[in-house]
Design a protein around this motif. Structure first.
Motif, mmCIF file in Angstrom:
data_model
loop_
_atom_site.group_PDB
_atom_site.id
_atom_site.type_symbol
_atom_site.label_atom_id
_atom_site.label_comp_id
_atom_site.label_asym_id
_atom_site.label_seq_id
_atom_site.Cartn_x
_atom_site.Cartn_y
_atom_site.Cartn_z
ATOM 1 N N UNK A 63 0.838 -1.194 0.000
ATOM 2 C CA UNK A 63 0.000 0.000 0.000
ATOM 3 C C UNK A 63 0.875 1.246 0.000
ATOM 4 N N UNK A 64 0.233 2.402 -0.152
ATOM 5 C CA UNK A 64 0.952 3.657 -0.013
ATOM 6 C C UNK A 64 1.074 4.025 1.460
ATOM 7 N N UNK A 65 1.929 5.006 1.736
ATOM 8 C CA UNK A 65 2.068 5.495 3.110
ATOM 9 C C UNK A 65 0.751 6.045 3.622
ATOM 10 N N UNK A 66 0.020 6.700 2.744
ATOM 11 C CA UNK A 66 -1.251 7.308 3.156
ATOM 12 C C UNK A 66 -2.301 6.243 3.470
ATOM 13 N N UNK A 67 -2.248 5.122 2.777
ATOM 14 C CA UNK A 67 -3.257 4.070 2.964
ATOM 15 C C UNK A 67 -3.013 3.227 4.210
ATOM 16 N N UNK A 76 11.046 -1.821 9.357
ATOM 17 C CA UNK A 76 12.335 -1.667 8.688
ATOM 18 C C UNK A 76 12.247 -0.456 7.772
ATOM 19 N N UNK A 77 13.163 0.488 7.954
ATOM 20 C CA UNK A 77 13.201 1.700 7.125
ATOM 21 C C UNK A 77 14.322 1.534 6.110
ATOM 22 N N UNK A 78 13.958 1.527 4.823
ATOM 23 C CA UNK A 78 14.961 1.271 3.787
ATOM 24 C C UNK A 78 14.809 2.232 2.617
ATOM 25 N N UNK A 79 14.402 3.462 2.917
ATOM 26 C CA UNK A 79 14.398 4.500 1.887
ATOM 27 C C UNK A 79 15.823 5.024 1.706
ATOM 28 N N UNK A 80 16.043 5.837 0.676
ATOM 29 C CA UNK A 80 17.336 6.497 0.524
ATOM 30 C C UNK A 80 17.463 7.585 1.587
ATOM 31 N N UNK A 85 13.515 12.155 5.998
ATOM 32 C CA UNK A 85 12.601 13.065 6.692
ATOM 33 C C UNK A 85 11.160 12.903 6.219
ATOM 34 N N UNK A 86 10.987 12.501 4.959
ATOM 35 C CA UNK A 86 9.639 12.426 4.380
ATOM 36 C C UNK A 86 8.821 11.255 4.928
ATOM 37 N N UNK A 87 9.448 10.300 5.601
ATOM 38 C CA UNK A 87 8.698 9.141 6.113
ATOM 39 C C UNK A 87 8.465 9.217 7.620
ATOM 40 N N UNK A 88 8.887 10.309 8.246
ATOM 41 C CA UNK A 88 8.743 10.401 9.700
ATOM 42 C C UNK A 88 7.279 10.382 10.126
ATOM 43 N N UNK A 89 6.410 11.069 9.399
ATOM 44 C CA UNK A 89 4.987 11.048 9.754
ATOM 45 C C UNK A 89 4.432 9.630 9.674
ATOM 46 N N UNK A 90 4.852 8.859 8.673
ATOM 47 C CA UNK A 90 4.420 7.465 8.562
ATOM 48 C C UNK A 90 4.920 6.653 9.753
ATOM 49 N N UNK A 91 6.186 6.836 10.129
ATOM 50 C CA UNK A 91 6.723 6.102 11.279
ATOM 51 C C UNK A 91 5.947 6.438 12.547
ATOM 52 N N UNK A 92 5.583 7.698 12.682
ATOM 53 C CA UNK A 92 4.851 8.117 13.879
ATOM 54 C C UNK A 92 3.458 7.482 13.931
ATOM 55 N N UNK A 117 14.066 13.036 15.339
ATOM 56 C CA UNK A 117 12.788 13.424 14.761
ATOM 57 C C UNK A 117 11.605 12.786 15.473
ATOM 58 N N UNK A 118 11.852 11.711 16.211
ATOM 59 C CA UNK A 118 10.812 11.032 16.999
ATOM 60 C C UNK A 118 11.266 10.942 18.459
ATOM 61 N N UNK A 119 11.433 12.066 19.120
ATOM 62 C CA UNK A 119 11.984 12.031 20.484
ATOM 63 C C UNK A 119 11.113 11.267 21.479
ATOM 64 N N UNK A 120 9.829 11.118 21.149
ATOM 65 C CA UNK A 120 8.919 10.404 22.046
ATOM 66 C C UNK A 120 9.024 8.896 21.892
#
Length: 305
Positions: A63-67, A76-80, A85-92, A117-120
């Motif tokens: 799926x997409x990040x939005x879905x 597992x984070x494996x973007x370039x 920074x663009x995937x932090x909202x998805x991780x949260x 970026x995710x101090x919590x």
């Protein structure tokens, strides 16, 4: 732990290979992808051409990040690196209080960057991977050769649930992936960073696959020079770099598929955005910061400035 939910953020060569290996072993895996790659995976499944598993077609959740609207146990984070920074909202949004996040990027310090970026979030690890893999067509991942090793561990000042670390380790091993749970992850991720820098810069400078680095001669000497210089930088940074690391890096090079190339080299050749800043220019900056002579890196950088 039963039915561990794995989320793969970035289903390129690295993420797609992790997803395929885990899924083939019966794990619950969801892939984040986009465009034609995603649509082909949805329609036909993920085609996995592997030096370890042969040719497989795998029905896998995509799926997409939005879905994505679930909570994962392990991400597992494996973007370039330039997309981190663009995937932090998805991780949260895809995490709960116990979700373990494992970055497998080429650039050193990405675990610390995610933590900033995710101090919590208390369960961010650092990690790296030894693999040659790439998207060979929409919905298709090619993993070359027999090298497939994941290294991850706790960063200083963090304390991740030991049972979850063991679960991830066991799931990967039972899926056919070699795993090291590191006791000095800063050093181990720098060692991988230095290796991929030397590999990518050598390949890009001469525009050759690894078979040319595997031969004695000028190209191999350049790889050796880059590896030695990056080792000196690591030691200046306080890393416990083994004295024989350059020799060990040559063994890794010699074990790679002769036709393989680093993703930075592919991206440069295709005119795509690449990780050249982190894999080449950052070593020049580090050398200047720590007053280390790096003649081989300076030779390489002249071609790309």
């Amino acid at each position: 732990m039963q039915n561990t939910k794995y989320l793969i953020v970035g289903t390129g060569g690295v993420g797609g290979s992790i997803a395929a290996m885990l899924s083939l072993n019966g794990n619950d895996v969801t892939c984040i992808a986009r465009g034609a790659h995603l649509e082909t995976m949805r329609r036909n499944g993920l085609r996995f051409i592997s030096g370890l598993k042969g040719c497989q077609t795998i029905s896998i959740k995509s799926c997409t990040a939005e879905e994505y609207n679930d909570k994962a146990d392990v991400i597992f984070v494996s973007v370039k690196a330039y997309s981190l920074d663009s995937v932090i909202d998805l991780l949260r949004k895809s995490s709960n209080g116990k979700t373990v996040i494992i970055p497998l990027l080429n650039i050193f310090g990405t675990g610390q960057r995610i933590k900033q970026l995710l101090p919590e979030h208390d369960n961010v690890l650092a990690g790296c991977i030894y693999i040659v893999a790439y998207v060979s067509a929409p919905g298709e991942i090619t993993q070359m050769g027999k090298t497939f090793r994941v290294v991850f561990g706790e960063m200083k000042g963090t304390a991740v649930d030991v049972e979850m670390l063991q679960t991830v380790r066991d799931d990967l091993i039972s899926s056919g992936v070699k795993v090291t749970v590191s006791e000095d992850i800063d050093c181990d991720t720098f060692i991988k960073y230095a290796f991929i820098s030397a590999m990518a810069c050598t390949g890009a400078y001469f525009d050759v696959p690894m078979r040319e680095v595997q031969k004695e001669g000028e190209i191999r000497k350049v790889f050796t020079g880059l590896s030695s210089e990056s080792c000196r930088i690591g030691k200046a940074m306080g890393m416990d770099i083994p004295d024989n690391l350059t020799e060990e890096n040559l063994k890794i090079i010699d074990g790679l598929d002769p036709g393989s190339t680093a993703s930075m080299q592919k991206d440069l050749a295709n005119g795509h955005v690449s990780e050249i800043d982190g894999l080449l220019f950052e070593f020049i900056r580090l050398a200047e910061k720590y007053n280390i002579d790096v003649p081989t890196y300076r030779k390489i950088v002249k071609k790309f400035t």
